[in-house]
Motif scaffolding. Structure first.
Motif, PDB file in Angstrom:
ATOM      1  N   UNK A  84     -41.499   9.632-103.640  1.00 64.75           N
ATOM      2  CA  UNK A  84     -42.860   9.437-104.139  1.00 64.75           C
ATOM      3  C   UNK A  84     -43.027  10.064-105.521  1.00 64.75           C
ATOM      4  N   UNK A  85     -42.489  11.265-105.720  1.00 69.32           N
ATOM      5  CA  UNK A  85     -42.600  11.912-107.029  1.00 69.32           C
ATOM      6  C   UNK A  85     -41.822  11.150-108.098  1.00 69.32           C
ATOM      7  N   UNK A  86     -40.664  10.629-107.739  1.00 61.87           N
ATOM      8  CA  UNK A  86     -39.894   9.835-108.701  1.00 61.87           C
ATOM      9  C   UNK A  86     -40.703   8.625-109.154  1.00 61.87           C
ATOM     10  N   UNK A  89     -42.400  15.335-121.132  1.00 63.00           N
ATOM     11  CA  UNK A  89     -42.152  14.382-120.057  1.00 63.00           C
ATOM     12  C   UNK A  89     -42.233  12.948-120.554  1.00 63.00           C
ATOM     13  N   UNK A  90     -43.178  12.678-121.448  1.00 63.42           N
ATOM     14  CA  UNK A  90     -43.421  11.306-121.916  1.00 63.42           C
ATOM     15  C   UNK A  90     -42.186  10.736-122.601  1.00 63.42           C
ATOM     16  N   UNK A  91     -41.765   9.591-122.166  1.00 63.04           N
ATOM     17  CA  UNK A  91     -40.637   8.904-122.790  1.00 63.04           C
ATOM     18  C   UNK A  91     -39.269   9.449-122.421  1.00 63.04           C
ATOM     19  N   UNK A  92     -39.219  10.454-121.545  1.00 59.43           N
ATOM     20  CA  UNK A  92     -37.945  11.042-121.142  1.00 59.43           C
ATOM     21  C   UNK A  92     -37.579  10.496-119.760  1.00 59.43           C
ATOM     22  N   UNK A  93     -36.390   9.907-119.619  1.00 60.49           N
ATOM     23  CA  UNK A  93     -35.982   9.469-118.279  1.00 60.49           C
ATOM     24  C   UNK A  93     -35.740  10.688-117.388  1.00 60.49           C
ATOM     25  N   UNK A  94     -36.512  10.793-116.333  1.00 59.61           N
ATOM     26  CA  UNK A  94     -36.460  11.947-115.440  1.00 59.61           C
ATOM     27  C   UNK A  94     -35.855  11.519-114.110  1.00 59.61           C
ATOM     28  N   UNK A  95     -34.951  12.339-113.610  1.00 61.32           N
ATOM     29  CA  UNK A  95     -34.385  12.119-112.292  1.00 61.32           C
ATOM     30  C   UNK A  95     -34.857  13.242-111.384  1.00 61.32           C
ATOM     31  N   UNK A  96     -35.484  12.879-110.280  1.00 55.59           N
ATOM     32  CA  UNK A  96     -35.862  13.851-109.262  1.00 55.59           C
ATOM     33  C   UNK A  96     -34.697  13.890-108.287  1.00 55.59           C
ATOM     34  N   UNK A  97     -33.906  14.948-108.366  1.00 53.85           N
ATOM     35  CA  UNK A  97     -32.661  14.987-107.607  1.00 53.85           C
ATOM     36  C   UNK A  97     -32.831  15.461-106.171  1.00 53.85           C
ATOM     37  N   UNK A  98     -33.801  16.339-105.933  1.00 51.25           N
ATOM     38  CA  UNK A  98     -33.966  16.875-104.581  1.00 51.25           C
ATOM     39  C   UNK A  98     -35.336  17.508-104.443  1.00 51.25           C
ATOM     40  N   UNK A 154     -38.967  21.254-106.102  1.00 51.13           N
ATOM     41  CA  UNK A 154     -38.487  19.957-106.565  1.00 51.13           C
ATOM     42  C   UNK A 154     -37.540  20.179-107.741  1.00 51.13           C
ATOM     43  N   UNK A 155     -36.328  19.664-107.618  1.00 46.68           N
ATOM     44  CA  UNK A 155     -35.325  19.811-108.672  1.00 46.68           C
ATOM     45  C   UNK A 155     -35.320  18.542-109.517  1.00 46.68           C
ATOM     46  N   UNK A 156     -35.413  18.741-110.839  1.00 48.46           N
ATOM     47  CA  UNK A 156     -35.464  17.612-111.766  1.00 48.46           C
ATOM     48  C   UNK A 156     -34.403  17.771-112.840  1.00 48.46           C
ATOM     49  N   UNK A 157     -33.929  16.640-113.319  1.00 50.17           N
ATOM     50  CA  UNK A 157     -32.959  16.610-114.414  1.00 50.17           C
ATOM     51  C   UNK A 157     -33.437  15.589-115.428  1.00 50.17           C
ATOM     52  N   UNK A 180     -38.112  22.954-110.592  1.00 51.23           N
ATOM     53  CA  UNK A 180     -37.005  23.708-111.178  1.00 51.23           C
ATOM     54  C   UNK A 180     -36.041  22.741-111.833  1.00 51.23           C
ATOM     55  N   UNK A 181     -35.408  23.216-112.897  1.00 51.79           N
ATOM     56  CA  UNK A 181     -34.397  22.410-113.585  1.00 51.79           C
ATOM     57  C   UNK A 181     -33.136  22.370-112.731  1.00 51.79           C
ATOM     58  N   UNK A 182     -32.562  21.199-112.602  1.00 47.38           N
ATOM     59  CA  UNK A 182     -31.339  21.014-111.830  1.00 47.38           C
ATOM     60  C   UNK A 182     -30.161  21.015-112.790  1.00 47.38           C
ATOM     61  N   UNK A 183     -29.272  21.978-112.622  1.00 48.79           N
ATOM     62  CA  UNK A 183     -28.123  22.079-113.531  1.00 48.79           C
ATOM     63  C   UNK A 183     -26.819  21.662-112.866  1.00 48.79           C
ATOM     64  N   UNK A 184     -26.907  20.977-111.732  1.00 48.72           N
ATOM     65  CA  UNK A 184     -25.683  20.568-111.032  1.00 48.72           C
ATOM     66  C   UNK A 184     -24.869  19.557-111.824  1.00 48.72           C
TER      67      UNK A 184
END
Length: 122
Positions: free
Chosen positions: A18-20, A33-42, A54-57, A97-101
């Motif tokens: 839902x957040x993605x 955030x605007x114009x940046x492709x965001x991945x909600x990883x977990x 929520x981890x985002x990259x 949180x930022x996802x650095x995986x």
């Protein structure tokens, strides 16, 4: 850290999807955030499902820490939208949180591709 229950995993996946969708719609007007492709990883849920980490990259060269802070700043809006889209007893309080995986995986690949390491692996 204790493993999540099936209930937590199902709720986390529901929140993540839902957040993605919400973020992809582009309703957040913060420049980070605007114009940046965001991945909600977990989305990791607390045992009572009242809190979600929520981890985002960010894809590309965007600063993932600034992205997480911007999404934290917009968490009130995101929670309201989330409440409209998912069917849970409580809408979880969101923390980003930022996802650095991805960077860690790239570093491991780089190390494993070094000639002297590759030689030892063969």
């Amino acid at each position: 850290m204790k493993a999540q229950s099936q209930r937590q995993l199902r709720a986390g996946e529901l929140v993540r999807r839902a957040l993605a969708d919400i973020i992809a719609e582009g309703a957040i007007h913060d420049p980070a955030v605007a114009g940046v492709p965001v991945t909600v990883t977990e989305a990791r849920m607390s045992p009572d499902l009242r809190h979600a980490t929520v981890f985002v990259a960010a894809m590309g060269q965007a600063d993932r820490v600034k992205l997480a802070k911007a999404l934290d700043h917009a968490s009130g809006y995101l929670q309201r939208e989330l409440a409209r889209r998912i069917d849970l007893r409580f809408t979880p309080k969101l923390r980003f949180e930022a996802d650095d995986r991805f960077e860690e995986a790239a570093h491991v690949d780089e190390v494993l591709s070094r000639p002297h390491v590759k030689r030892d692996l063969d």
